[in-house]
Design an enzyme around this catalytic site. Structure first.
Site, short mmCIF file in Angstrom:
data_model
loop_
_atom_site.label_atom_id
_atom_site.label_comp_id
_atom_site.label_asym_id
_atom_site.label_seq_id
_atom_site.Cartn_x
_atom_site.Cartn_y
_atom_site.Cartn_z
N SER A 119 68.11 32.08 44.40
CA SER A 119 69.19 32.60 45.25
C SER A 119 70.52 32.57 44.54
O SER A 119 71.49 33.13 45.02
CB SER A 119 69.31 31.75 46.52
OG SER A 119 68.09 31.72 47.20
N HIS A 140 65.12 39.09 43.82
CA HIS A 140 65.58 38.24 44.93
C HIS A 140 65.24 38.84 46.29
O HIS A 140 65.89 39.77 46.75
CB HIS A 140 67.09 37.99 44.80
CG HIS A 140 67.62 37.03 45.80
ND1 HIS A 140 68.85 37.17 46.40
CD2 HIS A 140 67.08 35.92 46.34
CE1 HIS A 140 69.04 36.18 47.24
NE2 HIS A 140 67.98 35.41 47.23
N GLU A 152 67.31 42.19 46.10
CA GLU A 152 68.37 42.28 45.09
C GLU A 152 67.71 42.22 43.72
O GLU A 152 66.93 41.30 43.45
CB GLU A 152 69.34 41.09 45.21
CG GLU A 152 70.46 41.28 46.18
CD GLU A 152 71.42 40.08 46.19
OE1 GLU A 152 72.63 40.31 46.09
OE2 GLU A 152 70.97 38.93 46.30
N ASN A 190 74.33 36.23 48.84
CA ASN A 190 74.70 34.83 49.06
C ASN A 190 76.13 34.51 48.68
O ASN A 190 76.72 33.55 49.18
CB ASN A 190 73.72 33.90 48.34
CG ASN A 190 72.42 33.83 49.10
OD1 ASN A 190 72.41 33.73 50.32
ND2 ASN A 190 71.31 33.93 48.39
P1 NAD Z 1 60.42 25.92 49.88
O1 NAD Z 1 60.94 24.53 49.83
O2 NAD Z 1 59.90 26.44 51.19
O3 NAD Z 1 59.23 26.10 48.81
C1 NAD Z 1 59.32 25.70 47.48
C2 NAD Z 1 57.88 25.50 46.98
O4 NAD Z 1 57.94 25.30 45.55
C3 NAD Z 1 57.20 24.27 47.58
O5 NAD Z 1 55.95 24.65 48.16
C4 NAD Z 1 56.99 23.35 46.38
O6 NAD Z 1 55.78 22.58 46.45
C5 NAD Z 1 56.93 24.37 45.24
N1 NAD Z 1 57.18 23.80 43.92
C6 NAD Z 1 58.10 22.85 43.57
N2 NAD Z 1 58.00 22.58 42.25
C7 NAD Z 1 57.00 23.36 41.76
C8 NAD Z 1 56.40 23.51 40.47
N3 NAD Z 1 56.81 22.79 39.45
N4 NAD Z 1 55.38 24.39 40.34
C9 NAD Z 1 54.93 25.11 41.39
N5 NAD Z 1 55.46 25.01 42.64
C10 NAD Z 1 56.47 24.13 42.82
O7 NAD Z 1 61.59 26.84 49.31
P2 NAD Z 1 61.84 28.41 49.54
O8 NAD Z 1 62.79 28.58 50.67
O9 NAD Z 1 60.53 29.12 49.57
O10 NAD Z 1 62.67 28.77 48.22
C11 NAD Z 1 62.03 29.10 47.02
C12 NAD Z 1 62.96 29.91 46.15
O11 NAD Z 1 63.33 31.10 46.88
C13 NAD Z 1 64.26 29.22 45.78
O12 NAD Z 1 64.62 29.58 44.46
C14 NAD Z 1 65.25 29.78 46.79
O13 NAD Z 1 66.58 29.76 46.34
C15 NAD Z 1 64.75 31.20 46.90
N6 NAD Z 1 65.13 31.92 48.12
C16 NAD Z 1 65.15 31.27 49.32
C17 NAD Z 1 65.52 31.97 50.47
C18 NAD Z 1 65.50 31.30 51.82
O14 NAD Z 1 66.01 31.89 52.79
N7 NAD Z 1 64.91 30.12 51.96
C19 NAD Z 1 65.86 33.33 50.39
C20 NAD Z 1 65.81 33.97 49.14
C21 NAD Z 1 65.45 33.24 48.00
#
Ligand code: NAD
Length: 291
Positions: A119, A140, A152, A190
């Site tokens: 993000s 993104h 994005e 963001n």
């Molecule tokens: P989340 O906490 O729901 O999921 C993250 C996952 O990554 C978890 O299941 C965890 O076990 C896994 N993980 C951690 N370390 C790891 C590794 N070494 N190898 C493999 N898997 C691993 O988080 P999320 O909300 O899904 O966010 C994930 C990404 O998406 C982030 O970069 C975040 O910035 C981005 N993002 C989030 C949103 C949102 O609204 N939450 C929107 C757009 C982008």
């Protein structure tokens, strides 16, 4: 370049959504997570969300079955070596993402495009630590991935045109719309959204309004479909804090300082919907404000 197989790293709320839309669009998907439990939960979420589409008549059962059959799961990163495109969507922490790329790189084919769903973290810096900065970019998605129309696309300083065009083709195949952003902290969505959420938390912190007043004001006063605190809970308060820190560090401007109350909620492990409690408590039948 034709993309057939897509590797997704991280099966959390974003990763499972990305696997969902990729499989639904006809790509073969390998979904990876360090946690087998997260993989099970991710696949269960995909099944539940696709079933909702079937129940509403938006998706044929046969297409759901075919899409699910295109998804395989693994806790081993090397299994993503068959992918033409990798979308990294693990926890929003640069050290985590960097370690994933280091482990993954020896197993990738030379043509494979590497992307991150980060993000806010610098695409150029993530790319510079790989063997293929020209084939690296930001991909993104918005949350929830199956519902939201925008992707994005963020070019790092070295990203080449064929890589960008290939990713644009994937977005089109997903039936989504791409917006192109330059690689500056938090990109476009963001950069604008998070300071607003952070300001809503300051408004709560300073006692200008309670959770309900703040969310009602923004929903009914500015026609936002969700209030900023409800939205923060939906995104995840750890993710919101991480993005504010990236804006604060990357742009070196105090106007981006994260609200101490946001930090306190994250320290408490009250991360929003995903942990059952954030600005609202979701553990009962109805969400109840926590302040
Ligand atoms: P989340 O906490 O729901 O999921 C993250 C996952 O990554 C978890 O299941 C965890 O076990 C896994 N993980 C951690 N370390 C790891 C590794 N070494 N190898 C493999 N898997 C691993 O988080 P999320 O909300 O899904 O966010 C994930 C990404 O998406 C982030 O970069 C975040 O910035 C981005 N993002 C989030 C949103 C949102 O609204 N939450 C929107 C757009 C982008």
């Amino acid at each position: 370049m034709e993309i057939r197989k897509v590797g997704v790293v991280g099966a959390g709320q974003m990763g499972n959504g990305i696997a969902h839309v990729m499989a639904a669009a006809g790509f073969d998907v390998v979904l990876n997570d360090i946690s087998a439990d997260a993989l099970d939960k991710g696949v269960a979420t995909i099944q539940k969300n696709m079933q909702r589409g079937v129940d509403r008549g938006k998706l044929a059962q046969v297409d759901m079955d075919a899409a699910l059959a295109r998804i395989s799961t693994t806790t081993k990163l090397p299994d993503l070596g068959i992918a033409d495109l990798v979308v990294e969507s693990a926890t929003e922490r640069e050290t985590v993402k960097q370690a994933i790329f280091e482990d993954l790189l020896p197993h990738l084919q030379p043509h494979t495009i590497l992307t991150s769903n980060t993000s806010s973290i610098s695409i150029t810096r993530l790319a510079s630590r790989t063997d293929r900065p020209e084939k690296f970019m930001g991909f993104h998605f918005m949350n929830p991935v199956p519902v939201m129309q925008l992707v994005e696309l963020i070019r790092g300083i070295a990203t080449d045109k064929p890589t960008y065009d290939t990713c644009l083709g994937v977005v089109e195949k997903l039936g989504k719309t791409a917006a192109s952003s330059e690689d500056f902290p938090a990109f476009i969505v963001n950069r604008i959204l998070m300071p607003m959420i952070n300001e809503a938390v300051y408004t709560l912190y300073e006692g200008v309004g309670g959770v309900i007043s703040i969310d009602t004001s923004m929903k009914l006063g500015t026609n936002h479909p969700m209030g900023p605190l409800e939205l923060a809970d939906f995104i995840g308060l750890d993710t919101c804090l991480a993005i504010m820190n990236v804006l604060h560090d990357g742009l070196a401007d105090t106007k981006y300082r994260p609200c101490p109350l946001l930090t306190k909620y994250v320290e408490a492990g009250w991360l929003g919907r995903k942990t059952g409690r954030g600005f609202y408590d979701y553990r009962g039948d109805e969400p109840v404000p926590t302040r």
